[in-house]
Motif scaffolding. Structure first.
Motif, PDB file in Angstrom:
ATOM      1  N   ALA A  10       0.836  -1.201   0.000  1.00  0.00           N
ATOM      2  CA  ALA A  10       0.000   0.000   0.000  1.00  0.00           C
ATOM      3  C   ALA A  10       0.872   1.253   0.000  1.00  0.00           C
ATOM      4  N   ARG A  11       1.942   1.244   0.774  1.00  0.00           N
ATOM      5  CA  ARG A  11       2.844   2.392   0.808  1.00  0.00           C
ATOM      6  C   ARG A  11       3.506   2.590  -0.547  1.00  0.00           C
ATOM      7  N   GLY A  12       3.913   1.480  -1.193  1.00  0.00           N
ATOM      8  CA  GLY A  12       4.514   1.571  -2.523  1.00  0.00           C
ATOM      9  C   GLY A  12       3.530   2.101  -3.554  1.00  0.00           C
ATOM     10  N   ASN A  13       2.262   1.663  -3.454  1.00  0.00           N
ATOM     11  CA  ASN A  13       1.231   2.178  -4.368  1.00  0.00           C
ATOM     12  C   ASN A  13       1.069   3.677  -4.216  1.00  0.00           C
ATOM     13  N   ARG A  14       0.958   4.136  -2.984  1.00  0.00           N
ATOM     14  CA  ARG A  14       0.778   5.579  -2.754  1.00  0.00           C
ATOM     15  C   ARG A  14       1.982   6.358  -3.249  1.00  0.00           C
ATOM     16  N   LEU A  15       3.187   5.874  -2.937  1.00  0.00           N
ATOM     17  CA  LEU A  15       4.399   6.570  -3.362  1.00  0.00           C
ATOM     18  C   LEU A  15       4.493   6.605  -4.883  1.00  0.00           C
ATOM     19  N   GLY A  16       4.216   5.468  -5.540  1.00  0.00           N
ATOM     20  CA  GLY A  16       4.273   5.427  -6.999  1.00  0.00           C
ATOM     21  C   GLY A  16       3.265   6.367  -7.641  1.00  0.00           C
ATOM     22  N   LEU A  17       2.040   6.394  -7.119  1.00  0.00           N
ATOM     23  CA  LEU A  17       1.027   7.287  -7.671  1.00  0.00           C
ATOM     24  C   LEU A  17       1.389   8.753  -7.451  1.00  0.00           C
ATOM     25  N   VAL A  18       1.971   9.067  -6.282  1.00  0.00           N
ATOM     26  CA  VAL A  18       2.389  10.447  -6.019  1.00  0.00           C
ATOM     27  C   VAL A  18       3.495  10.857  -6.986  1.00  0.00           C
ATOM     28  N   ILE A  19       4.475   9.987  -7.198  1.00  0.00           N
ATOM     29  CA  ILE A  19       5.590  10.316  -8.102  1.00  0.00           C
ATOM     30  C   ILE A  19       5.079  10.526  -9.526  1.00  0.00           C
ATOM     31  N   VAL A  69      10.584   0.015 -24.603  1.00  0.00           N
ATOM     32  CA  VAL A  69      10.146   0.842 -23.469  1.00  0.00           C
ATOM     33  C   VAL A  69       8.642   0.717 -23.270  1.00  0.00           C
ATOM     34  N   ALA A  70       7.883   0.700 -24.375  1.00  0.00           N
ATOM     35  CA  ALA A  70       6.428   0.557 -24.275  1.00  0.00           C
ATOM     36  C   ALA A  70       6.044  -0.800 -23.687  1.00  0.00           C
ATOM     37  N   LEU A  71       6.750  -1.874 -24.087  1.00  0.00           N
ATOM     38  CA  LEU A  71       6.467  -3.202 -23.534  1.00  0.00           C
ATOM     39  C   LEU A  71       6.770  -3.264 -22.040  1.00  0.00           C
ATOM     40  N   VAL A  72       7.892  -2.700 -21.623  1.00  0.00           N
ATOM     41  CA  VAL A  72       8.238  -2.696 -20.197  1.00  0.00           C
ATOM     42  C   VAL A  72       7.206  -1.890 -19.405  1.00  0.00           C
ATOM     43  N   ALA A  73       6.833  -0.727 -19.920  1.00  0.00           N
ATOM     44  CA  ALA A  73       5.837   0.097 -19.237  1.00  0.00           C
ATOM     45  C   ALA A  73       4.497  -0.624 -19.169  1.00  0.00           C
ATOM     46  N   GLY A  74       4.111  -1.287 -20.252  1.00  0.00           N
ATOM     47  CA  GLY A  74       2.856  -2.034 -20.258  1.00  0.00           C
ATOM     48  C   GLY A  74       2.886  -3.200 -19.289  1.00  0.00           C
ATOM     49  N   PHE A  75       4.027  -3.920 -19.231  1.00  0.00           N
ATOM     50  CA  PHE A  75       4.154  -5.034 -18.291  1.00  0.00           C
ATOM     51  C   PHE A  75       4.055  -4.543 -16.852  1.00  0.00           C
ATOM     52  N   LEU A  76       4.741  -3.446 -16.527  1.00  0.00           N
ATOM     53  CA  LEU A  76       4.685  -2.910 -15.164  1.00  0.00           C
ATOM     54  C   LEU A  76       3.274  -2.449 -14.804  1.00  0.00           C
ATOM     55  N   ALA A  77       2.585  -1.818 -15.759  1.00  0.00           N
ATOM     56  CA  ALA A  77       1.217  -1.370 -15.497  1.00  0.00           C
ATOM     57  C   ALA A  77       0.285  -2.565 -15.294  1.00  0.00           C
ATOM     58  N   LEU A  78       0.458  -3.628 -16.099  1.00  0.00           N
ATOM     59  CA  LEU A  78      -0.371  -4.821 -15.959  1.00  0.00           C
ATOM     60  C   LEU A  78      -0.113  -5.512 -14.626  1.00  0.00           C
ATOM     61  N   TRP A  80       0.921  -4.105 -11.873  1.00  0.00           N
ATOM     62  CA  TRP A  80       0.342  -3.261 -10.829  1.00  0.00           C
ATOM     63  C   TRP A  80      -1.166  -3.491 -10.737  1.00  0.00           C
ATOM     64  N   LEU A  81      -1.839  -3.574 -11.906  1.00  0.00           N
ATOM     65  CA  LEU A  81      -3.283  -3.828 -11.905  1.00  0.00           C
ATOM     66  C   LEU A  81      -3.611  -5.193 -11.321  1.00  0.00           C
ATOM     67  N   MET A  82      -2.811  -6.203 -11.621  1.00  0.00           N
ATOM     68  CA  MET A  82      -3.061  -7.536 -11.088  1.00  0.00           C
ATOM     69  C   MET A  82      -2.884  -7.562  -9.578  1.00  0.00           C
ATOM     70  N   VAL A  83      -1.903  -6.840  -9.068  1.00  0.00           N
ATOM     71  CA  VAL A  83      -1.688  -6.789  -7.618  1.00  0.00           C
ATOM     72  C   VAL A  83      -2.874  -6.121  -6.937  1.00  0.00           C
ATOM     73  N   GLN A  84      -3.475  -5.129  -7.584  1.00  0.00           N
ATOM     74  CA  GLN A  84      -4.626  -4.447  -6.986  1.00  0.00           C
ATOM     75  C   GLN A  84      -5.806  -5.394  -6.832  1.00  0.00           C
ATOM     76  N   GLY A  85      -5.943  -6.346  -7.743  1.00  0.00           N
ATOM     77  CA  GLY A  85      -7.072  -7.264  -7.689  1.00  0.00           C
ATOM     78  C   GLY A  85      -6.893  -8.410  -6.718  1.00  0.00           C
ATOM     79  N   MET A  86      -5.694  -8.604  -6.199  1.00  0.00           N
ATOM     80  CA  MET A  86      -5.458  -9.702  -5.267  1.00  0.00           C
ATOM     81  C   MET A  86      -6.065  -9.358  -3.915  1.00  0.00           C
ATOM     82  N   ASN A  87      -6.675 -10.355  -3.282  1.00  0.00           N
ATOM     83  CA  ASN A  87      -7.206 -10.098  -1.946  1.00  0.00           C
ATOM     84  C   ASN A  87      -6.213 -10.603  -0.907  1.00  0.00           C
ATOM     85  N   ASP A  88      -6.466 -10.246   0.321  1.00  0.00           N
ATOM     86  CA  ASP A  88      -5.534 -10.582   1.387  1.00  0.00           C
ATOM     87  C   ASP A  88      -6.006 -11.761   2.220  1.00  0.00           C
TER      88      ASP A  88
END
Length: 196
Positions: A10-19, A69-78, A80-88
């Motif tokens: 959660a801290r990494g998500n907030r920091l990444g979104l702020v940056i 660069v576009a593939l790396v950015a797309g992979f990182l974005a994907l 991040w989205l998959m991590v958001q959908g994971m439950n705890d």
């Protein structure tokens, strides 16, 4: 521990979104200021893709770098989205851990028993439970759907004194932090009409 991992995530998500937000905001502000001529009239009339950028893009390797660069950015974005959908929700509960071995229980067994017990209370239409955080220090999230005429205080008292106590005993824990959410539904309508 899973709780620390969730907090770091959660801290990494907030920091990444702020940056990302700060970089985009700054780039937009600089582009707006340049377009309005705040850095001089010459800059506002200069094409964005000037001679240096055109020279780099004319290289034979430039399209490959852009695609990479576009593939790396797309992979990182994907990712991040998959991590958001994971439950705890935890998979296994650790009842005892020793050097000789572990005694474990599936989370679904404990959850199922709790849901069945609470769903049998008068006035409870549906019970859904999740055990989260970690296998050795679980937290409970319990969602109850109650009938419109249910005794909310009575159900809460039974959940606290019976269901949670039974869960603590079965897991051999002194306490299980819990969040209980109750919602009401209208009584089910009887589809059959009496023709009197």
């Amino acid at each position: 521990m899973a709780r620390d991992r969730n907090r770091r995530s959660a801290r990494g998500n907030r920091l990444g979104l702020v940056i990302v937000g700060v970089v985009l905001f700054a780039a937009g502000g600089v582009a707006l200021a340049a377009g309005l001529g705040l850095f001089g009239v010459g800059i506002s009339r200069t094409p964005i893709l000037g001679g240096a950028v055109d020279a780099v893009l004319a290289q034979r390797w430039a399209p490959y770098v852009v695609v990479a660069v576009a593939l790396v950015a797309g992979f990182l974005a994907l990712r991040w989205l998959m991590v958001q959908g994971m439950n705890d929700t935890v998979g296994r509960l650790y009842l005892e851990q020793t050097d000789d071995g572990n005694v474990e229980m599936s989370e679904s067994v404990a959850r199922g028993a709790l849901e069945q017990e609470v769903a049998s209370y008068p006035g409870v239409r549906r019970a859904r439970a999740r055990l989260t955080e970690s296998g050795d220090d679980p937290h409970l999230r319990l969602s109850l759907t109650l009938d419109e005429d249910a005794d909310v205080a009575g159900i809460w008292q039974r959940v606290r004194e019976e269901a949670l106590a039974n869960l603590q005993t079965s897991l051999d824990l002194e306490r299980v932090p819990a969040v209980v959410r109750m919602s009401m539904t209208a009584p089910a309508k009887n589809p059959r009409r009496s023709l009197a």
